[in-house]
Design an enzyme around this catalytic site. Structure first.
Site, PDB file in Angstrom:
ATOM      1  N   GLN A  75      18.220  31.311  18.984  1.00 27.82           N
ATOM      2  CA  GLN A  75      17.741  32.683  19.206  1.00 27.82           C
ATOM      3  C   GLN A  75      18.653  33.820  18.736  1.00 27.82           C
ATOM      4  O   GLN A  75      18.186  34.798  18.142  1.00 27.82           O
ATOM      5  CB  GLN A  75      17.446  32.891  20.707  1.00 27.82           C
ATOM      6  CG  GLN A  75      16.812  34.225  20.990  1.00 27.82           C
ATOM      7  CD  GLN A  75      16.543  34.512  22.446  1.00 27.82           C
ATOM      8  OE1 GLN A  75      16.278  35.634  22.817  1.00 27.82           O
ATOM      9  NE2 GLN A  75      16.590  33.525  23.317  1.00 27.82           N
ATOM     10  N   GLU A 197      22.194  31.324  26.201  1.00 22.58           N
ATOM     11  CA  GLU A 197      21.868  32.585  26.867  1.00 22.58           C
ATOM     12  C   GLU A 197      22.473  32.758  28.272  1.00 22.58           C
ATOM     13  O   GLU A 197      23.241  33.681  28.535  1.00 22.58           O
ATOM     14  CB  GLU A 197      20.335  32.701  26.947  1.00 22.58           C
ATOM     15  CG  GLU A 197      19.815  33.844  27.801  1.00 22.58           C
ATOM     16  CD  GLU A 197      20.089  35.202  27.201  1.00 22.58           C
ATOM     17  OE1 GLU A 197      19.870  35.401  26.010  1.00 22.58           O
ATOM     18  OE2 GLU A 197      20.542  36.087  27.950  1.00 22.58           O
ATOM     19  N   ASP A 226      21.495  36.306  24.048  1.00 25.00           N
ATOM     20  CA  ASP A 226      21.079  35.885  22.704  1.00 25.00           C
ATOM     21  C   ASP A 226      20.596  37.066  21.871  1.00 25.00           C
ATOM     22  O   ASP A 226      21.210  37.446  20.880  1.00 25.00           O
ATOM     23  CB  ASP A 226      19.938  34.870  22.820  1.00 25.00           C
ATOM     24  CG  ASP A 226      20.457  33.474  23.117  1.00 25.00           C
ATOM     25  OD1 ASP A 226      21.642  33.211  22.881  1.00 25.00           O
ATOM     26  OD2 ASP A 226      19.671  32.651  23.594  1.00 25.00           O
ATOM     27  N   GLY A 304      22.306  54.519  37.622  1.00 27.81           N
ATOM     28  CA  GLY A 304      22.881  55.831  37.334  1.00 27.81           C
ATOM     29  C   GLY A 304      23.084  56.672  38.577  1.00 27.81           C
ATOM     30  O   GLY A 304      23.112  56.154  39.696  1.00 27.81           O
ATOM     31  N   GLY A 305      23.204  57.953  38.397  1.00 33.42           N
ATOM     32  CA  GLY A 305      23.471  58.852  39.514  1.00 33.42           C
ATOM     33  C   GLY A 305      22.225  59.240  40.301  1.00 33.42           C
ATOM     34  O   GLY A 305      22.315  59.994  41.273  1.00 33.42           O
TER      35      GLY A 305
HETATM   36  N1  COA Z   1      22.434  20.312   6.503  1.00 32.47           N
HETATM   37  C1  COA Z   1      23.260  19.433   7.105  1.00 32.47           C
HETATM   38  N2  COA Z   1      23.816  19.642   8.306  1.00 32.47           N
HETATM   39  C2  COA Z   1      23.499  20.793   8.925  1.00 32.47           C
HETATM   40  C3  COA Z   1      22.663  21.761   8.365  1.00 32.47           C
HETATM   41  C4  COA Z   1      22.099  21.480   7.085  1.00 32.47           C
HETATM   42  N3  COA Z   1      21.276  22.320   6.489  1.00 32.47           N
HETATM   43  N4  COA Z   1      22.543  22.793   9.216  1.00 32.47           N
HETATM   44  C5  COA Z   1      23.291  22.490  10.274  1.00 32.47           C
HETATM   45  N5  COA Z   1      23.877  21.278  10.106  1.00 32.47           N
HETATM   46  C6  COA Z   1      24.765  20.583  11.017  1.00 32.47           C
HETATM   47  C7  COA Z   1      26.099  21.273  11.080  1.00 32.47           C
HETATM   48  O1  COA Z   1      26.921  20.915   9.990  1.00 32.47           O
HETATM   49  C8  COA Z   1      26.614  20.768  12.421  1.00 32.47           C
HETATM   50  O2  COA Z   1      27.103  19.450  12.278  1.00 32.47           O
HETATM   51  P1  COA Z   1      28.637  19.022  12.688  1.00 32.47           P
HETATM   52  O3  COA Z   1      28.812  19.361  14.133  1.00 32.47           O
HETATM   53  O4  COA Z   1      28.632  17.547  12.403  1.00 32.47           O
HETATM   54  O5  COA Z   1      29.581  19.756  11.849  1.00 32.47           O
HETATM   55  C9  COA Z   1      25.319  20.754  13.229  1.00 32.47           C
HETATM   56  O6  COA Z   1      24.254  20.665  12.321  1.00 32.47           O
HETATM   57  C10 COA Z   1      25.076  22.054  14.009  1.00 32.47           C
HETATM   58  O7  COA Z   1      25.906  22.048  15.016  1.00 32.47           O
HETATM   59  P2  COA Z   1      25.882  23.022  16.275  1.00 32.47           P
HETATM   60  O8  COA Z   1      25.933  24.445  15.907  1.00 32.47           O
HETATM   61  O9  COA Z   1      27.009  22.493  17.100  1.00 32.47           O
HETATM   62  O10 COA Z   1      24.469  22.749  16.961  1.00 32.47           O
HETATM   63  P3  COA Z   1      24.178  22.317  18.466  1.00 32.47           P
HETATM   64  O11 COA Z   1      22.707  22.155  18.538  1.00 32.47           O
HETATM   65  O12 COA Z   1      24.990  21.157  18.888  1.00 32.47           O
HETATM   66  O13 COA Z   1      24.652  23.573  19.340  1.00 32.47           O
HETATM   67  C11 COA Z   1      24.599  25.874  20.021  1.00 32.47           C
HETATM   68  C12 COA Z   1      23.806  24.685  19.481  1.00 32.47           C
HETATM   69  C13 COA Z   1      23.660  27.075  20.027  1.00 32.47           C
HETATM   70  C14 COA Z   1      25.072  25.578  21.444  1.00 32.47           C
HETATM   71  C15 COA Z   1      25.809  26.164  19.120  1.00 32.47           C
HETATM   72  O14 COA Z   1      25.366  26.270  17.795  1.00 32.47           O
HETATM   73  C16 COA Z   1      26.577  27.404  19.499  1.00 32.47           C
HETATM   74  O15 COA Z   1      27.335  27.415  20.472  1.00 32.47           O
HETATM   75  N6  COA Z   1      26.429  28.493  18.728  1.00 32.47           N
HETATM   76  C17 COA Z   1      27.155  29.718  18.915  1.00 32.47           C
HETATM   77  C18 COA Z   1      26.645  30.513  20.088  1.00 32.47           C
HETATM   78  C19 COA Z   1      25.188  30.824  19.984  1.00 32.47           C
HETATM   79  O16 COA Z   1      24.691  31.384  19.052  1.00 32.47           O
HETATM   80  N7  COA Z   1      24.502  30.495  21.074  1.00 32.47           N
HETATM   81  C20 COA Z   1      23.167  30.956  21.311  1.00 32.47           C
HETATM   82  C21 COA Z   1      22.146  30.146  20.715  1.00 32.47           C
HETATM   83  S1  COA Z   1      20.621  30.980  20.968  1.00 32.47           S
END
Ligand code: COA
Length: 486
Positions: A75, A197, A226, A304-305
């Site tokens: 998101q 979030e 988010d 607020g106030g």
């Molecule tokens: N081709 C190949 N691999 C891909 C890719 C593509 N096109 N796009 C993504 N990937 C892989 C990445 O390389 C990564 O792999 P790795 O961990 O082996 O290096 C993986 O997909 C994505 O990892 P990640 O971001 O850790 O996803 P997740 O689903 O485990 O975690 C979140 C999701 C949201 C918790 C995390 O991305 C995060 O903390 N983000 C920052 C904060 C944030 O935006 N949070 C709010 C989300 S609404």
């Protein structure tokens, strides 16, 4: 080993385009070695063009010509890139072949069609499927880096670096690239944590200050962690693009979710400091409750106030949203008293001034509620508005979805989608008179892969066929409900 990119560190300066080369300062006395920025030399103003003569809204969009490499998912990041797309940027969303943004399949309401979760956050974008862990996929990614202005990502900390896209590498490929990230936390003890979030709402101060005094901390329905952080990031990106006009180089932009939520909770940090001067008199804890060391939860009290509270309206027994927010704004105190039939309060010393009313707010709101309970929320609103008494009905999502004025302004729009049919979405909430927004449906997974490879990167049909057989790119994932059922 994971490499960490510190956003706080200064980006390497490779090609300052607007400055004269720095003269050798070896012989200069130490005090004079630091070049003093002269107001004239440091600021190159963007040329002021003569106003265009085209009609309003006919001169393209605000971000026409800006190309975004969109590496966002879920998101926060997609909120940011959707806003930029609505403003006219060409947003190329890079997704994993066969999988795509995980939200495509989350909270599905129509079998085999992209979920509303995905469609409502990815309007006006193009989708390319690319395996960035494949050598050829990586080459395409680097080619895209060279032709885009902004890379936006909200992967977990370290993911981009593991893909080989450190800021240094990106800057080497394209010194003008703005690299914008959402992370859960900024530099500090939690910088490596994954965040969603509600974690951000809790870590950013919203939960501890939301809810009632006698209940647990509460998260809000508004996605301030988010979508709120996506908004902050969008502003950072536009500012970085503006600065690039002067400097010729991109920079890192970080919006941490904790920081974004705290920014939205700044009035609570204000109140934290006011506590040192005594009780917070507009809080419901005053005068009978206790104040501790931290800002307490203040229920529905106004931030607020001007004291405010949520009051029952006619029908509250069966309708969970038969309520109105009522503010006892000081300048209209006399009108409030007249409307609720308490004219004696206008001059009574216990009620006549805001200070006198503060310890009696509960009694005052209980009395106003006796009046609001005799009207439905819209009737109450009509009557109160005649006297400029600030108030607002508690509107449900059902009511908002069918509100004609929101449809007319484009804030709520109906969108058609090839696999799911028509659905409602929130359109661009920012209205500009010369950059009109249209809401286009979200892309199917990989829908624009060939188009982007051909038209943006200049690949031939043969090259694309080779890439497809190598597994570096995916096909178009068009699963129509009928096909899926067959
Ligand atoms: N081709 C190949 N691999 C891909 C890719 C593509 N096109 N796009 C993504 N990937 C892989 C990445 O390389 C990564 O792999 P790795 O961990 O082996 O290096 C993986 O997909 C994505 O990892 P990640 O971001 O850790 O996803 P997740 O689903 O485990 O975690 C979140 C999701 C949201 C918790 C995390 O991305 C995060 O903390 N983000 C920052 C904060 C944030 O935006 N949070 C709010 C989300 S609404």
């Amino acid at each position: 080993m994971r490499t960490r990119t510190r956003i706080g560190s200064k980006p390497p300066v490779r090609r300052p385009t607007t400055k004269k080369p720095v003269r050798k300062a070896a012989k200069a006395p130490a005090a004079k070695r630091v070049a003093k920025p002269s107001p004239k030399s440091t600021v190159t103003r963007v040329a002021t063009a003569r106003p265009i003569t085209k009609s309003w809204g006919e001169a393209g969009k605000a971000l026409d010509g800006v190309r975004i490499l969109d590496f966002t998912h879920v998101q926060s990041g997609p909120t940011c890139t959707q806003l930029l797309a609505w403003m006219g940027a060409d947003v190329i969303k890079v997704e994993r072949p066969g999988i795509g943004d995980i939200t495509r399949g989350q909270l599905r309401d129509v079998p085999n069609a992209d979920s509303l979760y995905f469609t409502m956050l990815n309007h006006n974008k193009r989708s390319i499927t690319l395996d960035t862990k494949h050598a050829k996929g990586r080459e395409i990614l680097e080619a895209l880096v060279k032709v885009c202005d902004v890379l936006v990502e909200n992967f977990a900390p370290g993911v981009l670096d593991r893909m080989g896209l450190t800021f240094e590498r990106i800057h080497q490929l394209n010194p003008r690239m703005v690299v914008a990230s959402v992370k859960g936390f900024g530099p500090g003890p939690y910088e490596d944590c994954k965040v969603y979030e509600n974690v951000a709402q809790c870590a950013g101060g919203a939960a501890s200050t939301t809810g009632f005094d006698d209940g647990p901390p509460l998260v809000t329905g508004a996605q301030i962690g988010d979508s709120g952080t996506g908004l902050h990031l969008a502003l950072g990106i536009v500012c970085a693009l503006y600065q690039r006009h002067r400097t010729g180089r991109g920079q890192k932009v970080l919006a941490a979710m904790q920081d974004g939520v705290l920014n939205l909770c700044r009035v609570k940090l204000r109140d934290q400091q006011r506590l040192a001067a005594g009780a917070l008199k507009e809080y419901p804890q005053y005068p009978h409750g206790k104040f501790g060391a931290a800002v307490p939860r203040s229920g529905n009290a106004s931030g607020g106030g001007q004291p405010g509270w949520i009051l029952k309206c006619k029908g509250w027994e069966t309708d969970p949203n038969a309520y109105i927010y009522f503010i006892t704004q000081a300048p209209v105190w006399g009108e409030i008293c007249k409307v609720i039939g308490k004219e004696e309060w206008i001059t009574h010393p216990d009620y006549a001034t805001p200070e006198a009313r503060l310890p009696r707010l509960k009694h005052i709101f209980d009395t106003v509620e006796q009046w609001t309970m005799t009207k439905d929320k819209f009737e109450a609103m009509d009557i109160l508005n005649k006297y400029d008494i600030p108030c607002g009905p508690i509107l449900s999502m059902e009511e908002l979805a069918s509100e004609p004025s929101l449809r007319a302004s484009g804030t709520v729009v109906e969108v058609d989608h090839p696999t799911r049919g028509k659905y409602l979405s929130v359109g661009n909430p920012i209205k500009m008179s010369d950059s009109l927004s249209e809401v286009k449906r979200s892309p199917l997974l990989g829908e624009h892969t060939e188009e982007i490879l051909q038209k943006v990167l200049g690949f031939s049909a043969k090259q694309i066929a080779e890439l497809r057989s190598s597994g570096a790119i995916g096909g178009i994932d068009v699963k129509r409900p009928k096909e899926a059922a067959a």
